[in-house]
Design an enzyme around this catalytic site. Structure first.
Site, PDB file in Angstrom:
ATOM      1  N   PRO A  18       0.798  -1.226   0.000  1.00 26.49           N
ATOM      2  CA  PRO A  18       0.000   0.000   0.000  1.00 26.49           C
ATOM      3  C   PRO A  18       0.832   1.279   0.000  1.00 26.49           C
ATOM      4  O   PRO A  18       1.891   1.348   0.626  1.00 26.49           O
ATOM      5  CB  PRO A  18      -0.836  -0.108   1.270  1.00 26.49           C
ATOM      6  CG  PRO A  18      -0.110  -1.065   2.138  1.00 26.49           C
ATOM      7  CD  PRO A  18       0.589  -2.014   1.221  1.00 26.49           C
ATOM      8  N   ASN A  19       0.329   2.244  -0.726  1.00 22.00           N
ATOM      9  CA  ASN A  19       0.868   3.603  -0.840  1.00 22.00           C
ATOM     10  C   ASN A  19       2.154   3.703  -1.647  1.00 22.00           C
ATOM     11  O   ASN A  19       2.652   4.803  -1.874  1.00 22.00           O
ATOM     12  CB  ASN A  19       1.052   4.249   0.539  1.00 22.00           C
ATOM     13  CG  ASN A  19      -0.256   4.373   1.282  1.00 22.00           C
ATOM     14  OD1 ASN A  19      -1.240   4.856   0.739  1.00 22.00           O
ATOM     15  ND2 ASN A  19      -0.294   3.904   2.512  1.00 22.00           N
ATOM     16  N   ARG A  26       5.416  11.053  -2.245  1.00 18.91           N
ATOM     17  CA  ARG A  26       5.044  10.789  -0.852  1.00 18.91           C
ATOM     18  C   ARG A  26       6.277  10.840   0.042  1.00 18.91           C
ATOM     19  O   ARG A  26       7.199  10.034  -0.102  1.00 18.91           O
ATOM     20  CB  ARG A  26       4.417   9.398  -0.744  1.00 18.91           C
ATOM     21  CG  ARG A  26       4.126   8.994   0.682  1.00 18.91           C
ATOM     22  CD  ARG A  26       3.689   7.541   0.761  1.00 18.91           C
ATOM     23  NE  ARG A  26       3.512   7.177   2.158  1.00 18.91           N
ATOM     24  CZ  ARG A  26       3.832   6.003   2.648  1.00 18.91           C
ATOM     25  NH1 ARG A  26       4.330   5.067   1.877  1.00 18.91           N
ATOM     26  NH2 ARG A  26       3.648   5.749   3.919  1.00 18.91           N
ATOM     27  N   TYR A  31      11.175   8.327   1.709  1.00 18.51           N
ATOM     28  CA  TYR A  31      11.096   7.279   0.695  1.00 18.51           C
ATOM     29  C   TYR A  31      11.827   7.604  -0.603  1.00 18.51           C
ATOM     30  O   TYR A  31      11.873   6.765  -1.501  1.00 18.51           O
ATOM     31  CB  TYR A  31       9.625   6.961   0.395  1.00 18.51           C
ATOM     32  CG  TYR A  31       8.880   6.500   1.625  1.00 18.51           C
ATOM     33  CD1 TYR A  31       9.142   5.246   2.172  1.00 18.51           C
ATOM     34  CD2 TYR A  31       7.961   7.324   2.256  1.00 18.51           C
ATOM     35  CE1 TYR A  31       8.488   4.820   3.319  1.00 18.51           C
ATOM     36  CE2 TYR A  31       7.294   6.902   3.397  1.00 18.51           C
ATOM     37  CZ  TYR A  31       7.560   5.655   3.926  1.00 18.51           C
ATOM     38  OH  TYR A  31       6.916   5.239   5.061  1.00 18.51           O
ATOM     39  N   ASN A  83       7.748  -5.776  -1.020  1.00 21.50           N
ATOM     40  CA  ASN A  83       7.757  -4.658  -0.088  1.00 21.50           C
ATOM     41  C   ASN A  83       6.338  -4.585   0.456  1.00 21.50           C
ATOM     42  O   ASN A  83       5.460  -4.037  -0.186  1.00 21.50           O
ATOM     43  CB  ASN A  83       8.152  -3.351  -0.773  1.00 21.50           C
ATOM     44  CG  ASN A  83       8.217  -2.196   0.204  1.00 21.50           C
ATOM     45  OD1 ASN A  83       7.661  -2.264   1.294  1.00 21.50           O
ATOM     46  ND2 ASN A  83       8.873  -1.124  -0.201  1.00 21.50           N
ATOM     47  N   ALA A  86       3.143  -0.860   4.763  1.00 19.65           N
ATOM     48  CA  ALA A  86       2.509  -0.831   6.088  1.00 19.65           C
ATOM     49  C   ALA A  86       2.013  -2.197   6.539  1.00 19.65           C
ATOM     50  O   ALA A  86       1.909  -2.458   7.741  1.00 19.65           O
ATOM     51  CB  ALA A  86       1.358   0.173   6.099  1.00 19.65           C
ATOM     52  N   ASP A  96       0.776 -15.547   6.095  1.00 23.93           N
ATOM     53  CA  ASP A  96       0.269 -16.901   5.902  1.00 23.93           C
ATOM     54  C   ASP A  96       0.229 -17.284   4.427  1.00 23.93           C
ATOM     55  O   ASP A  96       0.525 -18.427   4.066  1.00 23.93           O
ATOM     56  CB  ASP A  96      -1.117 -17.049   6.523  1.00 23.93           C
ATOM     57  CG  ASP A  96      -1.095 -17.061   8.046  1.00 23.93           C
ATOM     58  OD1 ASP A  96      -0.003 -17.139   8.643  1.00 23.93           O
ATOM     59  OD2 ASP A  96      -2.190 -16.986   8.636  1.00 23.93           O
ATOM     60  N   GLU A 107      12.370  -9.674   1.483  1.00 22.94           N
ATOM     61  CA  GLU A 107      11.577  -8.547   1.977  1.00 22.94           C
ATOM     62  C   GLU A 107      12.388  -7.269   1.756  1.00 22.94           C
ATOM     63  O   GLU A 107      13.557  -7.206   2.129  1.00 22.94           O
ATOM     64  CB  GLU A 107      11.307  -8.766   3.467  1.00 22.94           C
ATOM     65  CG  GLU A 107      10.564  -7.660   4.157  1.00 22.94           C
ATOM     66  CD  GLU A 107      10.396  -7.938   5.658  1.00 22.94           C
ATOM     67  OE1 GLU A 107       9.924  -7.033   6.351  1.00 22.94           O
ATOM     68  OE2 GLU A 107      10.752  -9.040   6.138  1.00 22.94           O
ATOM     69  N   HIS A 109      12.477  -2.915   2.022  1.00 25.08           N
ATOM     70  CA  HIS A 109      11.931  -1.659   2.551  1.00 25.08           C
ATOM     71  C   HIS A 109      12.810  -0.511   2.080  1.00 25.08           C
ATOM     72  O   HIS A 109      14.040  -0.600   2.174  1.00 25.08           O
ATOM     73  CB  HIS A 109      11.883  -1.680   4.078  1.00 25.08           C
ATOM     74  CG  HIS A 109      11.014  -2.764   4.604  1.00 25.08           C
ATOM     75  ND1 HIS A 109       9.645  -2.686   4.578  1.00 25.08           N
ATOM     76  CD2 HIS A 109      11.324  -3.977   5.126  1.00 25.08           C
ATOM     77  CE1 HIS A 109       9.148  -3.800   5.067  1.00 25.08           C
ATOM     78  NE2 HIS A 109      10.142  -4.603   5.403  1.00 25.08           N
ATOM     79  N   LEU A 110      12.198   0.529   1.581  1.00 25.85           N
ATOM     80  CA  LEU A 110      12.937   1.697   1.110  1.00 25.85           C
ATOM     81  C   LEU A 110      13.635   2.408   2.271  1.00 25.85           C
ATOM     82  O   LEU A 110      14.792   2.801   2.163  1.00 25.85           O
ATOM     83  CB  LEU A 110      12.002   2.662   0.388  1.00 25.85           C
ATOM     84  CG  LEU A 110      11.379   2.106  -0.891  1.00 25.85           C
ATOM     85  CD1 LEU A 110      10.176   2.942  -1.293  1.00 25.85           C
ATOM     86  CD2 LEU A 110      12.400   2.061  -1.994  1.00 25.85           C
ATOM     87  N   ARG A 116      13.167   3.764  12.635  1.00 25.21           N
ATOM     88  CA  ARG A 116      11.940   4.564  12.619  1.00 25.21           C
ATOM     89  C   ARG A 116      11.128   4.326  13.890  1.00 25.21           C
ATOM     90  O   ARG A 116      11.647   3.803  14.875  1.00 25.21           O
ATOM     91  CB  ARG A 116      11.156   4.236  11.353  1.00 25.21           C
ATOM     92  CG  ARG A 116      11.992   4.622  10.109  1.00 25.21           C
ATOM     93  CD  ARG A 116      11.224   4.645   8.846  1.00 25.21           C
ATOM     94  NE  ARG A 116      10.094   5.553   8.917  1.00 25.21           N
ATOM     95  CZ  ARG A 116       9.067   5.503   8.081  1.00 25.21           C
ATOM     96  NH1 ARG A 116       9.026   4.591   7.134  1.00 25.21           N
ATOM     97  NH2 ARG A 116       8.083   6.353   8.190  1.00 25.21           N
ATOM     98  N   ARG A 120       7.160   0.282  13.679  1.00 25.94           N
ATOM     99  CA  ARG A 120       7.659  -0.125  12.365  1.00 25.94           C
ATOM    100  C   ARG A 120       8.824  -1.115  12.450  1.00 25.94           C
ATOM    101  O   ARG A 120       9.267  -1.652  11.456  1.00 25.94           O
ATOM    102  CB  ARG A 120       8.107   1.092  11.558  1.00 25.94           C
ATOM    103  CG  ARG A 120       6.970   2.010  11.172  1.00 25.94           C
ATOM    104  CD  ARG A 120       7.454   3.055  10.185  1.00 25.94           C
ATOM    105  NE  ARG A 120       6.528   4.146  10.081  1.00 25.94           N
ATOM    106  CZ  ARG A 120       5.490   4.173   9.233  1.00 25.94           C
ATOM    107  NH1 ARG A 120       5.264   3.163   8.428  1.00 25.94           N
ATOM    108  NH2 ARG A 120       4.688   5.215   9.202  1.00 25.94           N
TER     109      ARG A 120
END
Length: 156
Positions: A18-19, A26, A31, A83, A86, A96, A107, A109-110, A116, A120
């Site tokens: 999301p986002n 943003r 980011y 990624n 959230a 799952d 995985e 993450h930017l 943070r 998070r």
């Protein structure tokens, strides 16, 4: 029934949570200024050089991401780069789904989620992932893809 692929063909799925469709505008101080389209184009170029197939998918919907993960079980996906955004800190359902399909994943993450807010710093995915790239901006996706390609070629 799993889709058959040509011998030696590699298939990577990149999932954006999301986002992430708002990247570039943003919170650029967190980011960065690279857009999601730019990230996807860079990854496609890297994959093409190796002959790998690359699919990308972004959704703000947990259900759509779960559906795409489940589809990966049968479509010949060899590796996932995700990624979860959230959903990293909230989605047992996505976790799952990844556990159920048994496709290895990294995985990404930017931002450095460990530097943070306290909420998070917890990931529902890291213990299942073959690796985590965090805090390297858009370059993190490229490093994850490089690893995936190497691993699928038996070098990782």
């Amino acid at each position: 029934m799993p889709k058959t692929k040509a011998p030696g063909a590699k298939s990577v799925l990149v999932l954006h949570g999301p986002n992430l469709n708002l990247l570039g505008t943003r919170e650029p101080e967190v980011y960065g200024t690279v857009t999601l389209d730019e990230i996807d184009r860079r990854l496609a170029k890297m994959a093409k050089k190796t002959g790998a197939k690359l699919a990308t998918f972004q959704s703000n919907s947990e259900a759509e991401l779960i559906g795409r993960i489940q589809k990966a079980r049968a479509d010949g996906t060899d590796f996932i780069i995700i990624n979860p955004a959230a959903f990293t800190h909230t989605s047992v359902a996505l976790r799952d789904a990844l556990a159920a399909i048994s496709v290895p994943f990294v995985e990404v993450h930017l931002s450095n989620i460990f530097a943070r807010e306290a909420f998070r710093r917890e990931s529902f995915f890291s213990d299942l992932a073959v690796g985590v790239v965090s805090g390297l901006g858009a370059k993190g996706y490229e490093l994850a893809l490089e690893y995936a390609l190497d691993r699928m070629a038996g070098e990782g």
